[in-house]
Design a protein around this motif. Structure first.
Motif, PDB file in Angstrom:
ATOM      1  N   PRO A 119      48.583  35.297  43.051  1.00 23.08           N
ATOM      2  CA  PRO A 119      49.707  35.407  42.113  1.00 23.08           C
ATOM      3  C   PRO A 119      50.502  36.688  42.328  1.00 23.08           C
ATOM      4  O   PRO A 119      50.002  37.666  42.877  1.00 23.08           O
ATOM      5  N   LYS A 120      51.751  36.670  41.835  1.00 27.96           N
ATOM      6  CA  LYS A 120      52.572  37.875  41.844  1.00 27.96           C
ATOM      7  C   LYS A 120      52.351  38.689  40.575  1.00 27.96           C
ATOM      8  O   LYS A 120      52.575  39.894  40.556  1.00 27.96           O
ATOM      9  N   VAL A 121      51.971  38.002  39.489  1.00 26.15           N
ATOM     10  CA  VAL A 121      51.731  38.643  38.191  1.00 26.15           C
ATOM     11  C   VAL A 121      50.461  38.040  37.598  1.00 26.15           C
ATOM     12  O   VAL A 121      50.231  36.837  37.722  1.00 26.15           O
ATOM     13  N   LEU A 122      49.663  38.867  36.949  1.00 27.73           N
ATOM     14  CA  LEU A 122      48.499  38.380  36.207  1.00 27.73           C
ATOM     15  C   LEU A 122      48.658  38.729  34.731  1.00 27.73           C
ATOM     16  O   LEU A 122      48.958  39.882  34.383  1.00 27.73           O
ATOM     17  N   LEU A 123      48.457  37.730  33.882  1.00 24.12           N
ATOM     18  CA  LEU A 123      48.475  37.904  32.434  1.00 24.12           C
ATOM     19  C   LEU A 123      47.036  37.849  31.923  1.00 24.12           C
ATOM     20  O   LEU A 123      46.283  36.951  32.294  1.00 24.12           O
ATOM     21  N   PHE A 124      46.678  38.796  31.068  1.00 20.79           N
ATOM     22  CA  PHE A 124      45.330  38.836  30.495  1.00 20.79           C
ATOM     23  C   PHE A 124      45.441  38.775  28.979  1.00 20.79           C
ATOM     24  O   PHE A 124      46.002  39.673  28.352  1.00 20.79           O
ATOM     25  N   ASP A 125      44.900  37.711  28.383  1.00 20.73           N
ATOM     26  CA  ASP A 125      44.981  37.526  26.933  1.00 20.73           C
ATOM     27  C   ASP A 125      43.639  37.885  26.288  1.00 20.73           C
ATOM     28  O   ASP A 125      42.735  37.055  26.206  1.00 20.73           O
ATOM     29  N   GLU A 126      43.517  39.137  25.859  1.00 21.78           N
ATOM     30  CA  GLU A 126      42.293  39.640  25.216  1.00 21.78           C
ATOM     31  C   GLU A 126      41.048  39.226  26.005  1.00 21.78           C
ATOM     32  O   GLU A 126      40.155  38.551  25.465  1.00 21.78           O
ATOM     33  N   PRO A 127      40.960  39.619  27.264  1.00 21.13           N
ATOM     34  CA  PRO A 127      39.896  39.103  28.143  1.00 21.13           C
ATOM     35  C   PRO A 127      38.490  39.572  27.798  1.00 21.13           C
ATOM     36  O   PRO A 127      37.527  38.998  28.299  1.00 21.13           O
ATOM     37  N   THR A 128      38.355  40.571  26.931  1.00 18.44           N
ATOM     38  CA  THR A 128      37.003  41.057  26.597  1.00 18.44           C
ATOM     39  C   THR A 128      36.603  40.790  25.152  1.00 18.44           C
ATOM     40  O   THR A 128      35.473  41.088  24.770  1.00 18.44           O
ATOM     41  N   SER A 129      37.496  40.222  24.350  1.00 21.21           N
ATOM     42  CA  SER A 129      37.214  40.132  22.915  1.00 21.21           C
ATOM     43  C   SER A 129      36.118  39.132  22.583  1.00 21.21           C
ATOM     44  O   SER A 129      35.511  39.196  21.513  1.00 21.21           O
ATOM     45  N   ALA A 130      35.826  38.181  23.483  1.00 21.55           N
ATOM     46  CA  ALA A 130      34.772  37.198  23.227  1.00 21.55           C
ATOM     47  C   ALA A 130      33.441  37.600  23.866  1.00 21.55           C
ATOM     48  O   ALA A 130      32.483  36.822  23.829  1.00 21.55           O
ATOM     49  N   LEU A 131      33.381  38.811  24.429  1.00 20.13           N
ATOM     50  CA  LEU A 131      32.200  39.222  25.191  1.00 20.13           C
ATOM     51  C   LEU A 131      31.285  40.131  24.385  1.00 20.13           C
ATOM     52  O   LEU A 131      31.733  40.867  23.497  1.00 20.13           O
ATOM     53  N   ASP A 132      30.004  40.092  24.723  1.00 22.26           N
ATOM     54  CA  ASP A 132      29.067  41.045  24.142  1.00 22.26           C
ATOM     55  C   ASP A 132      29.416  42.451  24.633  1.00 22.26           C
ATOM     56  O   ASP A 132      29.826  42.630  25.791  1.00 22.26           O
ATOM     57  N   PRO A 133      29.258  43.458  23.779  1.00 24.91           N
ATOM     58  CA  PRO A 133      29.694  44.814  24.142  1.00 24.91           C
ATOM     59  C   PRO A 133      29.118  45.334  25.452  1.00 24.91           C
ATOM     60  O   PRO A 133      29.797  46.059  26.184  1.00 24.91           O
ATOM     61  N   GLU A 134      27.878  44.945  25.781  1.00 26.27           N
ATOM     62  CA  GLU A 134      27.242  45.516  26.969  1.00 26.27           C
ATOM     63  C   GLU A 134      27.838  44.995  28.281  1.00 26.27           C
ATOM     64  O   GLU A 134      27.589  45.579  29.347  1.00 26.27           O
ATOM     65  N   VAL A 135      28.619  43.925  28.244  1.00 22.27           N
ATOM     66  CA  VAL A 135      29.206  43.406  29.487  1.00 22.27           C
ATOM     67  C   VAL A 135      30.708  43.656  29.583  1.00 22.27           C
ATOM     68  O   VAL A 135      31.318  43.335  30.598  1.00 22.27           O
ATOM     69  N   VAL A 136      31.288  44.224  28.533  1.00 19.02           N
ATOM     70  CA  VAL A 136      32.727  44.491  28.545  1.00 19.02           C
ATOM     71  C   VAL A 136      33.095  45.404  29.704  1.00 19.02           C
ATOM     72  O   VAL A 136      34.093  45.196  30.401  1.00 19.02           O
ATOM     73  N   GLY A 137      32.274  46.410  29.956  1.00 18.77           N
ATOM     74  CA  GLY A 137      32.569  47.370  31.013  1.00 18.77           C
ATOM     75  C   GLY A 137      32.685  46.737  32.381  1.00 18.77           C
ATOM     76  O   GLY A 137      33.522  47.154  33.203  1.00 18.77           O
ATOM     77  N   ASP A 138      31.871  45.713  32.660  1.00 20.52           N
ATOM     78  CA  ASP A 138      31.931  45.049  33.966  1.00 20.52           C
ATOM     79  C   ASP A 138      33.285  44.373  34.177  1.00 20.52           C
ATOM     80  O   ASP A 138      33.856  44.434  35.272  1.00 20.52           O
ATOM     81  N   VAL A 139      33.773  43.726  33.133  1.00 19.49           N
ATOM     82  CA  VAL A 139      35.066  43.039  33.237  1.00 19.49           C
ATOM     83  C   VAL A 139      36.196  44.063  33.357  1.00 19.49           C
ATOM     84  O   VAL A 139      37.117  43.906  34.165  1.00 19.49           O
ATOM     85  N   LEU A 140      36.127  45.135  32.578  1.00 14.89           N
ATOM     86  CA  LEU A 140      37.166  46.169  32.656  1.00 14.89           C
ATOM     87  C   LEU A 140      37.173  46.843  34.019  1.00 14.89           C
ATOM     88  O   LEU A 140      38.238  47.207  34.537  1.00 14.89           O
ATOM     89  N   ASP A 141      36.003  47.000  34.638  1.00  9.73           N
ATOM     90  CA  ASP A 141      35.946  47.574  35.987  1.00  9.73           C
ATOM     91  C   ASP A 141      36.700  46.706  36.990  1.00  9.73           C
ATOM     92  O   ASP A 141      37.412  47.210  37.863  1.00  9.73           O
ATOM     93  N   VAL A 142      36.531  45.381  36.858  1.00 12.97           N
ATOM     94  CA  VAL A 142      37.243  44.458  37.752  1.00 12.97           C
ATOM     95  C   VAL A 142      38.748  44.564  37.518  1.00 12.97           C
ATOM     96  O   VAL A 142      39.543  44.641  38.468  1.00 12.97           O
TER      97      VAL A 142
END
Length: 242
Positions: free
Chosen positions: A157-180
């Motif tokens: 893609p030329k643009v990526l949209l992220f709609d609250e990508p971590t809000s449904a996750l357990d706190p301990e795995v949020v960091g992995d997604v944010l790192d990506v």
């Protein structure tokens, strides 16, 4: 050089006017984060950009093309403007790899071999190449979201949209997604992000957009927004959430 231009975007659901005239331009390679209280219109705006919701009024131009009034192929359009959802939206009857190659084969016309090679590259980037043949149902929430990001990247893609990508996750795995997401931002990808992760927004954003009651109330560069915003409502919001 603007890649995405929104002008006077309105969106109502029945009598409820959710977006009240949004104007926003996003430059190629820019990371823009939308913040604001729940119900301020952030996610609806993102869904209008991707035409998952049809605006009632206004224009959206992507790479200079009118995507609302113009004659566009919606699948081809969405292949260039990818979206990562809060609840992953993966096909749970498929494996990780099958999720990633489906659209490149069906929409882009790639061979299964080509699509698989690309998918494995992106699964490696998100740390999940070892789960390529795992059923999606066997993955954790954080793993599913990383698969969703890899799937979006497989369309180049030329643009990526992220709609609250971590809000449904357990706190301990949020960091992995944010790192990506951080690594994608560092690569120069144009990104529009709705998030409640304020420390992350401050770190990766070029500009931060504060929305209130369906309108853009204040826009500033990241440092100004989080240290000295010149808007009382933005100040109050950040005081509550930080």
């Amino acid at each position: 050089m603007s890649i995405l231009n929104l002008s006077n975007i309105h969106k109502s659901f029945g009598q409820n006017e959710v977006l009240k005239g949004i104007d926003l331009s996003i430059a190629e390679g820019e990371v823009v984060t939308l913040i604001g209280s729940s119900g301020s219109g952030k996610s609806t705006l993102l869904r209008c950009v991707n035409l998952l919701e049809q605006p009632n009024n206004g224009t959206i131009e992507f790479e200079g093309q009118d995507i609302i009034g113009g004659d566009i192929d919606i699948d081809q359009f969405r292949s260039r403007l990818g979206m990562v959802f809060q609840h992953f939206n993966l096909f749970e009857n498929m494996t990780t790899l099958e999720n990633c190659i489906l659209a490149p084969v069906k929409v882009l016309g790639l061979s299964k071999e080509e699509a698989t090679k690309i998918a494995m590259t992106h699964l490696e980037k998100v740390g999940l190449s070892g789960f390529a043949h795992a059923k999606v149902t066997s993955l954790s929430g954080g793993q599913k979201q990383r698969v969703a990001i890899a799937r979006a990247l497989c369309m180049n893609p030329k643009v990526l949209l992220f709609d609250e990508p971590t809000s449904a996750l357990d706190p301990e795995v949020v960091g992995d997604v944010l790192d990506v997401m951080r690594s994608i931002a560092d690569s120069g990808m144009t990104m529009v992000i709705v998030t409640h992760e304020m420390a992350f927004a401050r770190e990766v954003s070029d500009r931060v957009v504060y929305m209130k009651d369906g309108q853009i109330e204040y826009i500033a560069d990241s440092e100004t927004m989080f240290t000295n915003p010149d808007n009382e409502h933005a100040q109050n919001f950040l005081r509550r959430v930080l």
